[in-house]
Structures are given as structure tokens and as C-alpha cells.
Design an enzyme around this catalytic site. Structure first.
Site, PDB file in Angstrom:
ATOM      1  N   TYR A  81       0.840  -1.285   0.114  1.00 51.94           N
ATOM      2  CA  TYR A  81      -0.020   0.107   0.007  1.00 51.94           C
ATOM      3  C   TYR A  81       0.802   1.295   0.103  1.00 51.94           C
ATOM      4  CZ  TYR A  81       0.547  -0.244   5.113  1.00 51.94           C
ATOM      5  OH  TYR A  81       1.115  -0.289   6.318  1.00 51.94           O
ATOM      6  N   GLU A  82       2.085   1.239   0.115  1.00 54.01           N
ATOM      7  CA  GLU A  82       2.997   2.250  -0.049  1.00 54.01           C
ATOM      8  C   GLU A  82       3.169   2.721  -1.053  1.00 54.01           C
ATOM      9  OE1 GLU A  82       6.301   2.110   2.918  1.00 54.01           O
ATOM     10  OE2 GLU A  82       5.531   0.275   3.772  1.00 54.01           O
ATOM     11  N   ALA A 109       0.289  -7.969  12.346  1.00 58.18           N
ATOM     12  CA  ALA A 109      -0.982  -7.610  12.877  1.00 58.18           C
ATOM     13  C   ALA A 109      -1.852  -7.965  11.865  1.00 58.18           C
ATOM     14  CB  ALA A 109      -0.962  -6.257  13.586  1.00 58.18           C
ATOM     15  N   MET A 204      -2.724  -6.653   5.777  1.00 52.06           N
ATOM     16  CA  MET A 204      -2.191  -6.060   4.477  1.00 52.06           C
ATOM     17  C   MET A 204      -0.805  -6.105   4.276  1.00 52.06           C
ATOM     18  SD  MET A 204      -3.837  -2.121   5.639  1.00 52.06           S
ATOM     19  CE  MET A 204      -5.456  -1.915   6.405  1.00 52.06           C
ATOM     20  N   SER A 205      -0.284  -7.618   4.625  1.00 50.78           N
ATOM     21  CA  SER A 205       1.411  -7.771   4.335  1.00 50.78           C
ATOM     22  C   SER A 205       1.104  -9.112   4.412  1.00 50.78           C
ATOM     23  CB  SER A 205       2.102  -7.186   5.569  1.00 50.78           C
ATOM     24  OG  SER A 205       1.744  -7.941   6.798  1.00 50.78           O
ATOM     25  N   ASN A 228      -7.751  -6.600  16.407  1.00 53.13           N
ATOM     26  CA  ASN A 228      -9.089  -6.290  16.607  1.00 53.13           C
ATOM     27  C   ASN A 228      -9.853  -7.027  15.772  1.00 53.13           C
ATOM     28  OD1 ASN A 228      -7.404  -4.892  14.116  1.00 53.13           O
ATOM     29  ND2 ASN A 228      -9.461  -5.173  13.504  1.00 53.13           N
ATOM     30  N   HIS A 240      -5.247   2.921  12.694  1.00 51.99           N
ATOM     31  CA  HIS A 240      -3.818   2.392  12.937  1.00 51.99           C
ATOM     32  C   HIS A 240      -3.318   2.891  14.317  1.00 51.99           C
ATOM     33  CE1 HIS A 240       0.383   1.269  11.765  1.00 51.99           C
ATOM     34  NE2 HIS A 240       0.736   2.129  12.177  1.00 51.99           N
TER      35      HIS A 240
END
Ligand code: HPA
Length: 267
Positions: A81-82, A109, A204-205, A228, A240
Site C-alpha cells: 500500500y506504500e 498484526a 495488509m502484508s 481487533n 492505525h
């Protein structure tokens, strides 16, 4: 002559022969403090290593020992996403493979899709769903690019992690991780879909690194810290900052488990 990252590592640590590489995600940073005889090298000194831009993610390589194992820890990763590119961790991981690492231990996470995995739970990935349909291998040549993703998360390494958790009296769940590129969190409708297609956790990773590692011939163990319940499954507002605060609350337990697992790993 321009030095490669591998040249720099061999110059700085000529005796080093690490066999295990560890990537730290949010909530797993305490692992860095538990590396013994640690040598820290900034990504800035390693040509081609990315400079992560996310708060809560560091960018150092640490060489040292966990138990009897010589390890190399990457304290931060580049996320798709970066930049939109899925291959930001290709050069670091291939460098570590070329340095001798046979096993990649990943941490992250993630959001939980299972009521029996409330925030603070830990999960070993049994498999993943590459929902993004992006690959870090696009543009590779050769037939090796058609890499099998069966047993992407090594069953033998996972069994060892489960046994170590049980011996600690800790619960380590197993489940399927779905990769959502982000950086926005999911909608509740997306989470309902992910539940139906068989996902237990969302993040996301990790998936691009697993693909890179399998292509490079490394075995992979991956652990999620559930920070969460996924979107729409509870009243908490996702952010975040929320991820980082929940991650901090569980970080000691997560780091303790990971270090015990690595220390006892039979390669
Ligand atoms: N979704 C995606 N990524 C995450 C989440 C989530 O709910 N929690 C931590 N990382």
C-alpha cells in the site's frame, strides 16, 4: 565497484551464518530486544533495502542469536500500500536467502474474523488467500516463477510452533489469512465476503513475502497477532492507532512465544 547488500553484510559480519530470517510486523517489535549478541545495521546502509514509512515500523536489520540459533531480524517491511508495488521485500529476502537463511518467520498484526479469536489472540497461518491478486513475481522469467503454493506455510514448522505454545500454556490458533492491500480498512461487506470464502484473519502484508520466500526456496512460518475484530464485527472504530495500542498490550506475550518457538526450532 558498487557493493550489494550481501557484500555489506559479509564485510560487517564475516563470521555470520544465519539460517533463520524473521520479519517483525506491528506488535512484534519486542522480539528485537531479545536478540542476543545483537549487531544492528540500518537499512540505509544496505543497498536496495526499503525505507518503510509507517509509524510503528522500524527499519533495521539485526543479526544475533535466539537460543542456539543464529538469526537475522528485519524490524520493518515495505507494504504494497506504500507504493502499489508488491515486490518491495524481494531484494531483502533474496539477500537473506543468499546469506544462508533457509527459513522465513513472518509476523504481522491482523483483524480477526472469528469470534473465538478476540483481540490479543495469536494465530499461526495455515494458508492464505491472495485476494489482491498481485504478485511480487510479475516480470520474473524462467519456469521457477510458476511456484507451487501448496504447503506455502510449512506444516512441520507450524506443528513445532503449536507444540511450543502448548508447552507454554498459551493458545495459538491456526487459520487462513486473507491479504487486503489497504491502506484503508475493509468494509463490513468485504469482511462478510472474506468470512464466506474461508478467511479467519485479514491483513495488509505477509502474502507477498511468502510468495517471494517460496520462490526463493525458503520454508515459511507466519504468526498473526489479532489486534481487533474485523470491520463490522464489533463497535470498535478501526484506526492505525488502535492497531498499535492493541499490539502494544500483547507485545510481550507475542515476543515471548516467538522467541521460544525460534529457540527450539528444529530445521
Ligand atoms: N484489517 C486489515 N489489516 C489489519 C487489521 C484489519 O482489521 N488489523 C490489523 N491489521
Amino acid at each position: 565497484m558498487t557493493l550489494t547488500a550481501l557484500d555489506v553484510l559479509r564485510q560487517r559480519l564475516p563470521q555470520a551464518r544465519p539460517r533463520i530470517a524473521i520479519v517483525l510486523g506491528s506488535g512484534w517489535g519486542d522480539v528485537a530486544q531479545r536478540v542476543q549478541d545483537a549487531t544492528r545495521i540500518s537499512y540505509r546502509d544496505l543497498p536496495g533495502f526499503p525505507l518503510p514509512s509507517v509509524q510503528g515500523h522500524a527499519s533495521d536489520l539485526i543479526h544475533g542469536r535466539i537460543g542456539a540459533h543464529e538469526v537475522v531480524v528485519l524490524t520493518g517491511r515495505k507494504h504494497t500500500y506504500e507504493t502499489g508495488d508488491a515486490d518491495g521485500m524481494k531484494l531483502p529476502l533474496r539477500t537473506l536467502r543468499d546469506w544462508g537463511c533457509e527459513v522465513l518467520v513472518q509476523t504481522n498484526a491482523a483483524g480477526s474474523l472469528q469470534a473465538n479469536m478476540p483481540p490479543g489472540s495469536l494465530m499461526a497461518l495455515s494458508d492464505h488467500i491472495n485476494f489482491s491478486q498481485r504478485s511480487p513475481l510479475i516480470g520474473e522469467s524462467g519456469s521457477e516463477r510458476f511456484v507451487s503454493m501448496v504447503n506455502a506455510y510449512d506444516a512441520g514448522l507450524r506443528e513445532q510452533a503449536l507444540a511450543v505454545a502448548a508447552a507454554r500454556g498459551d493458545t495459538l490458533h491456526t487459520g487462513v489469512y486473507v491479504w487486503f492491500v489497504g491502506p484503508q480498512f475493509e468494509t463490513p461487506a468485504e469482511i462478510r465476503m472474506f468470512s464466506r470464502i474461508g478467511a479467519d484473519a485479514v491483513g495488509m502484508s505477509t502474502v507477498p513475502e511468502t510468495i517471494i520466500a517460496r520462490h526463493a526456496g525458503m520454508r515459511v512460518l507466519a504468526l498473526s497477532l489479532l489486534t481487533n475484530m474485523a470491520a463490522g464485527m464489533s463497535t470498535e472504530v478501526l484506526s492505525h492507532a488502535h492497531t498499535l495500542s492493541q499490539a502494544a498490550a500483547a507485545s510481550e506475550r507475542a515476543a515471548g512465544l516467538l522467541c521460544d518457538v525460534v529457540a527450539q526450532l528444529q530445521l
